[in-house]
Write a protein that holds these residues in place. Sequence first.
Motif, PDB file in Angstrom:
ATOM      1  N   GLN A  29       2.337   1.787  -3.404  1.00 53.16           N
ATOM      2  CA  GLN A  29       1.341   2.330  -4.336  1.00 53.16           C
ATOM      3  C   GLN A  29       1.144   3.823  -4.098  1.00 53.16           C
ATOM      4  O   GLN A  29       1.091   4.615  -5.040  1.00 53.16           O
ATOM      5  CB  GLN A  29       0.007   1.604  -4.165  1.00 53.16           C
ATOM      6  N   GLN A  30       1.013   4.191  -2.825  1.00 54.61           N
ATOM      7  CA  GLN A  30       0.817   5.603  -2.496  1.00 54.61           C
ATOM      8  C   GLN A  30       2.018   6.427  -2.937  1.00 54.61           C
ATOM      9  O   GLN A  30       1.874   7.535  -3.458  1.00 54.61           O
ATOM     10  CB  GLN A  30       0.581   5.769  -0.984  1.00 54.61           C
ATOM     11  N   SER A  59       1.903   6.807  -6.774  1.00 55.02           N
ATOM     12  CA  SER A  59       0.915   7.794  -7.213  1.00 55.02           C
ATOM     13  C   SER A  59       1.352   9.201  -6.817  1.00 55.02           C
ATOM     14  O   SER A  59       1.117  10.163  -7.549  1.00 55.02           O
ATOM     15  CB  SER A  59      -0.469   7.476  -6.624  1.00 55.02           C
ATOM     16  N   PHE A  60       2.018   9.327  -5.686  1.00 57.62           N
ATOM     17  CA  PHE A  60       2.540  10.619  -5.251  1.00 57.62           C
ATOM     18  C   PHE A  60       3.582  11.119  -6.251  1.00 57.62           C
ATOM     19  O   PHE A  60       3.556  12.280  -6.672  1.00 57.62           O
ATOM     20  CB  PHE A  60       3.154  10.481  -3.856  1.00 57.62           C
ATOM     21  N   LEU A  82       0.835  -1.198   0.000  1.00 56.22           N
ATOM     22  CA  LEU A  82       0.000   0.000   0.000  1.00 56.22           C
ATOM     23  C   LEU A  82       0.872   1.252   0.000  1.00 56.22           C
ATOM     24  O   LEU A  82       0.633   2.195  -0.748  1.00 56.22           O
ATOM     25  CB  LEU A  82      -0.909  -0.014   1.233  1.00 56.22           C
ATOM     26  N   GLU A  83       1.898   1.236   0.833  1.00 59.94           N
ATOM     27  CA  GLU A  83       2.816   2.362   0.917  1.00 59.94           C
ATOM     28  C   GLU A  83       3.480   2.610  -0.436  1.00 59.94           C
ATOM     29  O   GLU A  83       3.620   3.747  -0.876  1.00 59.94           O
ATOM     30  CB  GLU A  83       3.877   2.045   1.973  1.00 59.94           C
ATOM     31  N   GLN A 137       1.885  12.296  -9.365  1.00 58.56           N
ATOM     32  CA  GLN A 137       1.252  13.602  -9.139  1.00 58.56           C
ATOM     33  C   GLN A 137       2.305  14.711  -9.220  1.00 58.56           C
ATOM     34  O   GLN A 137       2.089  15.750  -9.847  1.00 58.56           O
ATOM     35  CB  GLN A 137       0.558  13.640  -7.777  1.00 58.56           C
TER      36      GLN A 137
END
Length: 66
Positions: free
Chosen positions: A52-53, A56-57, A49-50, A60
Amino acid sequence: SGTGARKERPKPREPAARLEKAKQRSAQQELKQRQRAEIYALNRVMTELEQQQFDSFCKQMQGSGE
């Protein structure tokens, strides 16, 4: 012949207590192993999860930078 038969009969209380202790011990070990497995699974999920975040960060940041 009567004395020999009396000697051979085992005491019922002592082995039962020992068996109970062994059962408790193996149950505790099972619990520990299951908890450890759950922790490892949770750890893996959180790591993914980390990641993936973080991905995506980064996307962005790249997007807003252009």
